[in-house]
Scaffold this motif. Structure first.
Motif, PDB file in Angstrom:
ATOM      1  N   ILE A  75       0.851  -1.203   0.000  1.00  0.00           N
ATOM      2  CA  ILE A  75       0.000   0.000   0.000  1.00  0.00           C
ATOM      3  C   ILE A  75       0.879   1.242   0.000  1.00  0.00           C
ATOM      4  CG2 ILE A  75      -1.611   1.386   1.384  1.00  0.00           C
ATOM      5  CD1 ILE A  75      -2.995  -1.216   2.201  1.00  0.00           C
ATOM      6  N   ASP A  76       1.926   1.247   0.819  1.00  0.00           N
ATOM      7  CA  ASP A  76       2.856   2.375   0.877  1.00  0.00           C
ATOM      8  C   ASP A  76       3.475   2.619  -0.500  1.00  0.00           C
ATOM      9  OD1 ASP A  76       4.354   4.386   2.487  1.00  0.00           O
ATOM     10  OD2 ASP A  76       6.086   3.119   2.018  1.00  0.00           O
ATOM     11  N   ASN A  77       3.905   1.533  -1.148  1.00  0.00           N
ATOM     12  CA  ASN A  77       4.513   1.664  -2.484  1.00  0.00           C
ATOM     13  C   ASN A  77       3.512   2.168  -3.507  1.00  0.00           C
ATOM     14  OD1 ASN A  77       7.006   0.815  -1.562  1.00  0.00           O
ATOM     15  ND2 ASN A  77       6.637  -1.317  -2.071  1.00  0.00           N
ATOM     16  N   ALA A  78       2.256   1.717  -3.426  1.00  0.00           N
ATOM     17  CA  ALA A  78       1.225   2.181  -4.354  1.00  0.00           C
ATOM     18  C   ALA A  78       0.984   3.684  -4.171  1.00  0.00           C
ATOM     19  CB  ALA A  78      -0.069   1.397  -4.134  1.00  0.00           C
ATOM     20  N   LEU A  79       0.985   4.133  -2.929  1.00  0.00           N
ATOM     21  CA  LEU A  79       0.804   5.571  -2.675  1.00  0.00           C
ATOM     22  C   LEU A  79       2.000   6.375  -3.172  1.00  0.00           C
ATOM     23  CD1 LEU A  79      -0.838   5.385   0.852  1.00  0.00           C
ATOM     24  CD2 LEU A  79      -1.939   6.082  -1.292  1.00  0.00           C
ATOM     25  N   LYS A  80       3.201   5.830  -3.021  1.00  0.00           N
ATOM     26  CA  LYS A  80       4.402   6.505  -3.557  1.00  0.00           C
ATOM     27  C   LYS A  80       4.324   6.616  -5.076  1.00  0.00           C
ATOM     28  CE  LYS A  80       7.590   5.209   0.125  1.00  0.00           C
ATOM     29  NZ  LYS A  80       8.748   4.372   0.480  1.00  0.00           N
ATOM     30  N   ASP A  81       3.880   5.525  -5.741  1.00  0.00           N
ATOM     31  CA  ASP A  81       3.720   5.559  -7.198  1.00  0.00           C
ATOM     32  C   ASP A  81       2.722   6.634  -7.606  1.00  0.00           C
ATOM     33  OD1 ASP A  81       5.519   3.473  -7.442  1.00  0.00           O
ATOM     34  OD2 ASP A  81       3.970   1.943  -7.784  1.00  0.00           O
ATOM     35  N   TRP A  82       1.602   6.708  -6.869  1.00  0.00           N
ATOM     36  CA  TRP A  82       0.582   7.720  -7.175  1.00  0.00           C
ATOM     37  C   TRP A  82       1.171   9.125  -7.023  1.00  0.00           C
ATOM     38  CZ3 TRP A  82      -1.769  11.955  -5.208  1.00  0.00           C
ATOM     39  CH2 TRP A  82      -2.936  12.378  -5.846  1.00  0.00           C
ATOM     40  N   LEU A  83       1.924   9.340  -5.953  1.00  0.00           N
ATOM     41  CA  LEU A  83       2.539  10.660  -5.745  1.00  0.00           C
ATOM     42  C   LEU A  83       3.499  11.020  -6.872  1.00  0.00           C
ATOM     43  CD1 LEU A  83       3.311  10.744  -1.922  1.00  0.00           C
ATOM     44  CD2 LEU A  83       1.706  12.198  -3.183  1.00  0.00           C
ATOM     45  N   ALA A  84       4.289  10.039  -7.312  1.00  0.00           N
ATOM     46  CA  ALA A  84       5.253  10.288  -8.379  1.00  0.00           C
ATOM     47  C   ALA A  84       4.541  10.687  -9.676  1.00  0.00           C
ATOM     48  CB  ALA A  84       6.104   9.041  -8.611  1.00  0.00           C
ATOM     49  N   GLU A  85       3.370  10.114  -9.935  1.00  0.00           N
ATOM     50  CA  GLU A  85       2.631  10.415 -11.157  1.00  0.00           C
ATOM     51  C   GLU A  85       1.797  11.687 -11.060  1.00  0.00           C
ATOM     52  OE1 GLU A  85       0.267   7.125 -12.495  1.00  0.00           O
ATOM     53  OE2 GLU A  85       1.924   5.712 -12.197  1.00  0.00           O
ATOM     54  N   HIS A  86       1.340  12.030  -9.866  1.00  0.00           N
ATOM     55  CA  HIS A  86       0.382  13.132  -9.727  1.00  0.00           C
ATOM     56  C   HIS A  86       0.891  14.361  -9.000  1.00  0.00           C
ATOM     57  CE1 HIS A  86      -2.086   9.527 -10.422  1.00  0.00           C
ATOM     58  NE2 HIS A  86      -2.874  10.370 -11.070  1.00  0.00           N
ATOM     59  N   HIS A  87       2.009  14.245  -8.331  1.00  0.00           N
ATOM     60  CA  HIS A  87       2.505  15.372  -7.541  1.00  0.00           C
ATOM     61  C   HIS A  87       3.141  16.415  -8.447  1.00  0.00           C
ATOM     62  CE1 HIS A  87       3.760  17.478  -3.955  1.00  0.00           C
ATOM     63  NE2 HIS A  87       4.989  17.545  -4.438  1.00  0.00           N
ATOM     64  N   THR A  88       2.706  17.645  -8.306  1.00  0.00           N
ATOM     65  CA  THR A  88       3.309  18.742  -9.065  1.00  0.00           C
ATOM     66  C   THR A  88       3.815  19.774  -8.080  1.00  0.00           C
ATOM     67  OG1 THR A  88       1.165  19.835  -9.257  1.00  0.00           O
ATOM     68  CG2 THR A  88       1.853  18.431 -11.091  1.00  0.00           C
ATOM     69  N   SER A  89       5.040  20.199  -8.275  1.00  0.00           N
ATOM     70  CA  SER A  89       5.644  21.180  -7.358  1.00  0.00           C
ATOM     71  C   SER A  89       5.312  22.576  -7.764  1.00  0.00           C
ATOM     72  CB  SER A  89       7.153  21.029  -7.318  1.00  0.00           C
ATOM     73  OG  SER A  89       7.497  19.728  -6.931  1.00  0.00           O
TER      74      SER A  89
END
Length: 89
Positions: A75-89
């Motif tokens: 679950i932690d890894n899935a959330l990290k993947d989501w952040l990498a794809e959707h996080h914008t600085s």
């Protein structure tokens, strides 16, 4: 003279207060394989994760748990993947 803990018939006698000094903590004497099966954790690897409470839908929780041990890490890894794809600085 110390009384033996086990008699000639292999029976363990009732323990007394003075017997307690002979015992060691389980984490010092259990083999690593048994600690793992009992869920005894070692030191957390870095980076240290934070323990939280989170509500997940039943289907998501069931699907991750069905993948076996390590489901929380997945679950932690899935959330990290989501952040990498959707996080914008």
């Amino acid at each position: 003279m110390k009384k033996p803990l086990i008699d000639a018939n292999g029976e363990v006698r009732e323990l007394e207060a003075e017997d307690l000094h002979m015992f060691k903590p389980a984490h010092e004497v259990l083999p690593q394989s048994l600690k793992k099966s009992l869920g005894v954790r070692g030191k957390q690897k870095s980076p240290v994760k934070k323990q939280i409470s989170i509500r997940l839908s039943e289907d998501v929780l069931t699907a991750f748990k069905e993948t076996g041990p390590g489901w929380q890490t997945r679950i932690d890894n899935a959330l990290k993947d989501w952040l990498a794809e959707h996080h914008t600085s």
